[in-house]
Design an enzyme around this catalytic site. Structure first.
Site, PDB file in Angstrom:
ATOM      1  N   PRO A   9      46.086  38.606  44.466  1.00  0.00           N
ATOM      2  CA  PRO A   9      45.341  39.734  44.999  1.00  0.00           C
ATOM      3  C   PRO A   9      43.828  39.555  44.977  1.00  0.00           C
ATOM      4  O   PRO A   9      43.273  39.002  44.026  1.00  0.00           O
ATOM      5  CB  PRO A   9      45.748  40.902  44.088  1.00  0.00           C
ATOM      6  CG  PRO A   9      46.340  40.279  42.884  1.00  0.00           C
ATOM      7  CD  PRO A   9      46.935  38.979  43.323  1.00  0.00           C
ATOM      8  N   ASN A  10      43.233  40.010  46.048  1.00  0.00           N
ATOM      9  CA  ASN A  10      41.778  40.058  46.232  1.00  0.00           C
ATOM     10  C   ASN A  10      41.130  38.698  46.484  1.00  0.00           C
ATOM     11  O   ASN A  10      39.925  38.631  46.726  1.00  0.00           O
ATOM     12  CB  ASN A  10      41.089  40.776  45.049  1.00  0.00           C
ATOM     13  CG  ASN A  10      41.564  42.207  44.923  1.00  0.00           C
ATOM     14  OD1 ASN A  10      41.496  42.955  45.897  1.00  0.00           O
ATOM     15  ND2 ASN A  10      42.074  42.589  43.769  1.00  0.00           N
ATOM     16  N   ARG A  17      33.759  39.772  47.714  1.00  0.00           N
ATOM     17  CA  ARG A  17      33.916  40.366  46.378  1.00  0.00           C
ATOM     18  C   ARG A  17      32.995  39.681  45.366  1.00  0.00           C
ATOM     19  O   ARG A  17      32.944  38.444  45.295  1.00  0.00           O
ATOM     20  CB  ARG A  17      35.372  40.290  45.909  1.00  0.00           C
ATOM     21  CG  ARG A  17      35.815  38.910  45.471  1.00  0.00           C
ATOM     22  CD  ARG A  17      37.259  38.833  45.032  1.00  0.00           C
ATOM     23  NE  ARG A  17      37.527  39.493  43.789  1.00  0.00           N
ATOM     24  CZ  ARG A  17      38.505  39.117  42.956  1.00  0.00           C
ATOM     25  NH1 ARG A  17      39.284  38.090  43.235  1.00  0.00           N
ATOM     26  NH2 ARG A  17      38.699  39.771  41.838  1.00  0.00           N
ATOM     27  N   TYR A  22      32.276  35.031  41.986  1.00  0.00           N
ATOM     28  CA  TYR A  22      33.214  34.184  42.729  1.00  0.00           C
ATOM     29  C   TYR A  22      32.547  33.356  43.833  1.00  0.00           C
ATOM     30  O   TYR A  22      33.236  32.604  44.528  1.00  0.00           O
ATOM     31  CB  TYR A  22      34.330  35.060  43.337  1.00  0.00           C
ATOM     32  CG  TYR A  22      35.122  35.801  42.283  1.00  0.00           C
ATOM     33  CD1 TYR A  22      35.960  35.111  41.401  1.00  0.00           C
ATOM     34  CD2 TYR A  22      35.009  37.191  42.131  1.00  0.00           C
ATOM     35  CE1 TYR A  22      36.678  35.790  40.412  1.00  0.00           C
ATOM     36  CE2 TYR A  22      35.728  37.869  41.150  1.00  0.00           C
ATOM     37  CZ  TYR A  22      36.552  37.165  40.292  1.00  0.00           C
ATOM     38  OH  TYR A  22      37.259  37.826  39.308  1.00  0.00           O
ATOM     39  N   ASN A  74      46.561  30.569  41.645  1.00  0.00           N
ATOM     40  CA  ASN A  74      45.581  31.497  41.082  1.00  0.00           C
ATOM     41  C   ASN A  74      46.156  32.893  41.306  1.00  0.00           C
ATOM     42  O   ASN A  74      46.044  33.440  42.397  1.00  0.00           O
ATOM     43  CB  ASN A  74      44.227  31.348  41.776  1.00  0.00           C
ATOM     44  CG  ASN A  74      43.193  32.296  41.175  1.00  0.00           C
ATOM     45  OD1 ASN A  74      43.534  33.193  40.398  1.00  0.00           O
ATOM     46  ND2 ASN A  74      41.935  32.106  41.539  1.00  0.00           N
ATOM     47  N   ALA A  77      44.430  38.975  39.344  1.00  0.00           N
ATOM     48  CA  ALA A  77      44.652  39.913  38.235  1.00  0.00           C
ATOM     49  C   ALA A  77      46.088  39.875  37.709  1.00  0.00           C
ATOM     50  O   ALA A  77      46.332  40.242  36.551  1.00  0.00           O
ATOM     51  CB  ALA A  77      44.299  41.335  38.677  1.00  0.00           C
ATOM     52  N   GLU A  98      47.551  26.293  36.835  1.00  0.00           N
ATOM     53  CA  GLU A  98      46.880  27.586  36.957  1.00  0.00           C
ATOM     54  C   GLU A  98      45.397  27.342  37.227  1.00  0.00           C
ATOM     55  O   GLU A  98      44.780  26.508  36.568  1.00  0.00           O
ATOM     56  CB  GLU A  98      47.058  28.315  35.621  1.00  0.00           C
ATOM     57  CG  GLU A  98      46.273  29.588  35.455  1.00  0.00           C
ATOM     58  CD  GLU A  98      46.331  30.111  34.003  1.00  0.00           C
ATOM     59  OE1 GLU A  98      46.731  29.358  33.083  1.00  0.00           O
ATOM     60  OE2 GLU A  98      45.954  31.280  33.809  1.00  0.00           O
ATOM     61  N   HIS A 100      41.548  29.302  37.848  1.00  0.00           N
ATOM     62  CA  HIS A 100      40.671  30.472  37.932  1.00  0.00           C
ATOM     63  C   HIS A 100      39.290  30.008  38.353  1.00  0.00           C
ATOM     64  O   HIS A 100      38.747  29.067  37.753  1.00  0.00           O
ATOM     65  CB  HIS A 100      40.602  31.213  36.599  1.00  0.00           C
ATOM     66  CG  HIS A 100      41.936  31.750  36.197  1.00  0.00           C
ATOM     67  ND1 HIS A 100      42.525  32.806  36.845  1.00  0.00           N
ATOM     68  CD2 HIS A 100      42.821  31.326  35.273  1.00  0.00           C
ATOM     69  CE1 HIS A 100      43.714  33.015  36.330  1.00  0.00           C
ATOM     70  NE2 HIS A 100      43.929  32.122  35.375  1.00  0.00           N
ATOM     71  N   ARG A 107      34.894  36.151  29.868  1.00  0.00           N
ATOM     72  CA  ARG A 107      34.783  37.501  30.435  1.00  0.00           C
ATOM     73  C   ARG A 107      35.504  38.529  29.543  1.00  0.00           C
ATOM     74  O   ARG A 107      35.618  38.307  28.343  1.00  0.00           O
ATOM     75  CB  ARG A 107      35.301  37.482  31.877  1.00  0.00           C
ATOM     76  CG  ARG A 107      34.471  36.555  32.771  1.00  0.00           C
ATOM     77  CD  ARG A 107      34.999  36.488  34.186  1.00  0.00           C
ATOM     78  NE  ARG A 107      34.930  37.798  34.857  1.00  0.00           N
ATOM     79  CZ  ARG A 107      35.553  38.072  36.001  1.00  0.00           C
ATOM     80  NH1 ARG A 107      36.295  37.140  36.595  1.00  0.00           N
ATOM     81  NH2 ARG A 107      35.417  39.260  36.560  1.00  0.00           N
TER      82      ARG A 107
HETATM   83  C1  DQA Z   1      40.444  35.141  38.838  1.00  0.00           C
HETATM   84  C2  DQA Z   1      40.136  35.842  37.528  1.00  0.00           C
HETATM   85  C3  DQA Z   1      40.946  37.111  37.373  1.00  0.00           C
HETATM   86  O1  DQA Z   1      40.653  37.738  36.131  1.00  0.00           O
HETATM   87  C4  DQA Z   1      40.619  38.074  38.493  1.00  0.00           C
HETATM   88  O2  DQA Z   1      41.408  39.233  38.391  1.00  0.00           O
HETATM   89  C5  DQA Z   1      40.733  37.443  39.834  1.00  0.00           C
HETATM   90  C6  DQA Z   1      40.275  36.073  40.024  1.00  0.00           C
HETATM   91  C7  DQA Z   1      39.545  33.920  39.063  1.00  0.00           C
HETATM   92  O3  DQA Z   1      39.848  33.158  39.972  1.00  0.00           O
HETATM   93  O4  DQA Z   1      38.555  33.734  38.371  1.00  0.00           O
HETATM   94  O5  DQA Z   1      41.136  38.077  40.799  1.00  0.00           O
HETATM   95  O6  DQA Z   1      41.782  34.689  38.792  1.00  0.00           O
END
Ligand code: DQA
Length: 148
Positions: A9-10, A17, A22, A74, A77, A98, A100, A107
């Site tokens: 998501p996102n 965003r 990011y 990735n 959230a 994984e 990020h 964080r």
């Molecule tokens: C994320 C980190 C997560 O905490 C966040 O909710 C994201 C992006 C990252 O790529 O740093 O959506 O996975």
């Protein structure tokens, strides 16, 4: 070598965003960057992004039935909440890394939890978009029998 790159998501909102966290490059840019990296290495690559947990589970299961060799994920959230993604990765037993983009370890406390980490062969954290390329390399090395 056939890899599936999954974003949760996102991540379709990259570039819009929180650019301070990011970066200012888009999701399409990320896809093109990974695609050209994989093309040079003769790796077959597919991409999937969804804001919906069940669709991400479906994608992981489809990766199994389509005989993918590795997953870069990735989960956004859902990293911090989803037992369903953990179970899906356990179910398929496809080597997964994984990723990020941000330094989740520096964080909020809730971002320190990753349900999927225990089933991933590695976690790449805080390298920005380059983290996905590192994840591709780690999966290639694992396929060649080198432990990350
Ligand atoms: C994320 C980190 C997560 O905490 C966040 O909710 C994201 C992006 C990252 O790529 O740093 O959506 O996975």
């Amino acid at each position: 070598m056939k890899l599936m790159i999954i974003n949760g998501p996102n991540l379709n909102m990259l570039g819009i965003r929180e650019p301070g966290i990011y970066g200012d490059q888009s999701y399409d840019h990320l896809v093109e960057m990974i695609r050209s990296y994989c093309d040079k290495k003769h790796i077959e690559v597919s991409f999937f992004q969804s804001n919906h947990e069940g669709d991400l589970v479906d994608c992981i299961q489809k990766a199994y039935f389509a005989s993918f060799d590795g997953i870069v994920i990735n989960p956004g959230a859902y990293t911090h909440t989803s037992i369903a993604l953990l179970d899906a990765l356990k179910a398929v037993s496809i080597p997964a890394v994984e990723v990020h983009i941000s330094k989740v370890n520096e964080r909020e406390a809730f971002r320190q939890i990753s349900y999927i980490r225990e089933v991933c062969i590695a976690s790449v954290i805080g390298l920005g978009f380059d983290g996905y390329l590192k994840a591709v390399d780690l999966l290639c090395e694992a396929a060649d029998g080198k432990t990350p």
